[in-house]
Enzyme design. Structure first.
Site, mmCIF file in Angstrom:
data_model
loop_
_atom_site.group_PDB
_atom_site.id
_atom_site.type_symbol
_atom_site.label_atom_id
_atom_site.label_comp_id
_atom_site.label_asym_id
_atom_site.label_seq_id
_atom_site.Cartn_x
_atom_site.Cartn_y
_atom_site.Cartn_z
ATOM 1 C CB SER A 13 40.532 40.415 34.047
ATOM 2 O OG SER A 13 41.696 40.112 34.802
ATOM 3 C CE LYS A 64 42.812 29.824 35.665
ATOM 4 N NZ LYS A 64 42.286 29.821 37.054
ATOM 5 C CG ASN A 85 47.616 30.629 37.315
ATOM 6 O OD1 ASN A 85 48.735 30.130 37.442
ATOM 7 N ND2 ASN A 85 47.110 31.472 38.193
#
Length: 273
Positions: A13, A64, A85
Site C-alpha cells: 500500500s 470494503k 473504503n
C-alpha cells in the site's frame, strides 16, 4: 491523532506514504498514519480495540464489503456502491462509513474531460467498477458499456447502473473480446494485472478518448502503453489513489489536503520500487 490503512495483503500500500506526506506539508505534527494487516474475520476485533485517538481508517481489499456492518452510519455513496473504503470517527466514538473511491475517479478524470462526454466503457465488474460507474454518471455519462470476463457479472453491474437514478439511460454488455470502441469517450479499466496483456492486445490502432487504468504498479501498464500509442489521454491509477486519499485526509483531519505534495510522494515511492 492516529489513522491507518487496513487490508490483506497490505505491504504494497502507498497510503502511508501519501497520507504522511500530507501531514508533513500541512504541518500536522500530532498525526501518524500506519498500515495493518487485517483480514475480514479480524476486522471487528481490530476496530473494537481502538481508542479515541484513532480518527480514521482507510480500507482496502478484502474489507470494503464488510466494513459497513461496523459503522453507525453508512452514507449514500457507500450504500449505492456497496463498498466502504473509509471509516471516520464520530464524536460519540462510533464510525461513519463512506466511499472516497468515487471522488477519486471523478477528480482523476475531470481535468482531462472535454466539455461534453456521453459514452463510457468500464472494464471489470467488481467493487471498483461500481465506484467507477457512479463517478462516470456524476461526470455526465449517459451510455455505459461493461466488458468483463464474466458476462453474467457484467450484466448485473449494468442492470444495477440502469436501476439507479444516476443519469445512465442506455447500456450494453460484452466479454473481453474486442476491447474498446472508438465511440467511447472514456474508458476505465478496473482489471487485475493478470488481464493486462490480453486487454492491451485489443486496443485499436487509433483512439482519441481517455483511459483511466486504476492500476499503478509497473506503470505504465500494458493497457496504458497501448492506449498512449493509439493517441488516447492516459490517466494513472495513482491519480485516483491520491484524490481518494485527499478526501480521506479532509474527513480525518478537518483540513484541506495538500494534493500536490501527496501526489509527488506517491510518484517518488513508485519510482523507488
Amino acid at each position: 491523532m492516529r489513522a491507518a490503512v487496513l487490508g490483506s495483503p497490505i505491504a504494497h500500500s502507498l497510503s502511508p506514504v501519501i497520507h504522511r506526506a500530507g501531514y508533513l506539508a500541512a504541518g500536522l505534527t500530532g498525526w501518524e498514519y500506519t498500515a495493518h494487516e487485517v483480514d475480514a474475520d479480524a476486522l471487528p476485533g481490530f476496530v473494537g480495540g481502538l481508542d479515541t485517538s484513532w480518527r480514521g481508517l482507510s480500507l482496502t481489499m478484502p474489507l470494503k464489503q464488510v466494513a459497513g456492518a461496523l459503522a453507525t452510519t453508512v452514507d449514500a455513496v457507500a450504500t449505492r456502491s456497496g463498498a466502504v473504503n473509509t471509516l471516520v470517527r464520530r464524536a460519540d466514538a462510533g464510525w461513519d462509513a463512506t466511499n472516497t473511491d468515487v471522488v477519486g475517479v471523478i477528480e482523476a478524470l475531470r481535468p482531462h474531460l472535454p466539455d461534453r462526454v456521453t459514452r463510457a466503457l468500464v472494464l471489470g465488474s467488481g467493487a471498483t467498477a461500481r465506484s467507477a460507474v457512479l463517478a462516470l454518471a456524476e461526470l455526465g455519462i449517459t451510455t455505459l458499456t461493461v466488458r468483463a470476463r464474466d458476462t453474467a457479472k457484467a450484466a448485473d453491474l449494468l442492470s444495477w447502473a440502469l436501476g439507479l437514478d444516476i443519469g445512465i439511460r442506455n447500456g450494453s454488455v460484452a466479454d473481453l473480446g474486442p476491447w474498446v470502441s472508438t465511440r467511447d469517450d472514456v474508458v476505465v479499466s478496473t482489471l487485475p494485472a493478470t488481464a493486462a496483456e490480453a486487454v492491451a492486445a485489443t486496443v485499436p490502432a487509433a483512439h482519441h478518448g481517455i483511459l483511466l487504468d486504476v492500476g499503478y504498479d509497473g506503470w505504465p501498464t500494458p493497457p496504458a502503453r497501448a492506449a498512449a500509442a493509439a493517441g488516447m489521454t492516459v490517466v494513472s491509477g495513482l491519480d485516483m489513489l491520491v484524490h481518494q486519499a485527499a478526501e480521506q485526509f479532509r474527513l480525518f483531519t478537518g483540513h484541506d489536503a495538500p494534493v500536490a505534495e501527496m501526489a509527488a510522494a506517491g510518484r517518488a515511492a513508485l519510482a523507488r520500487r
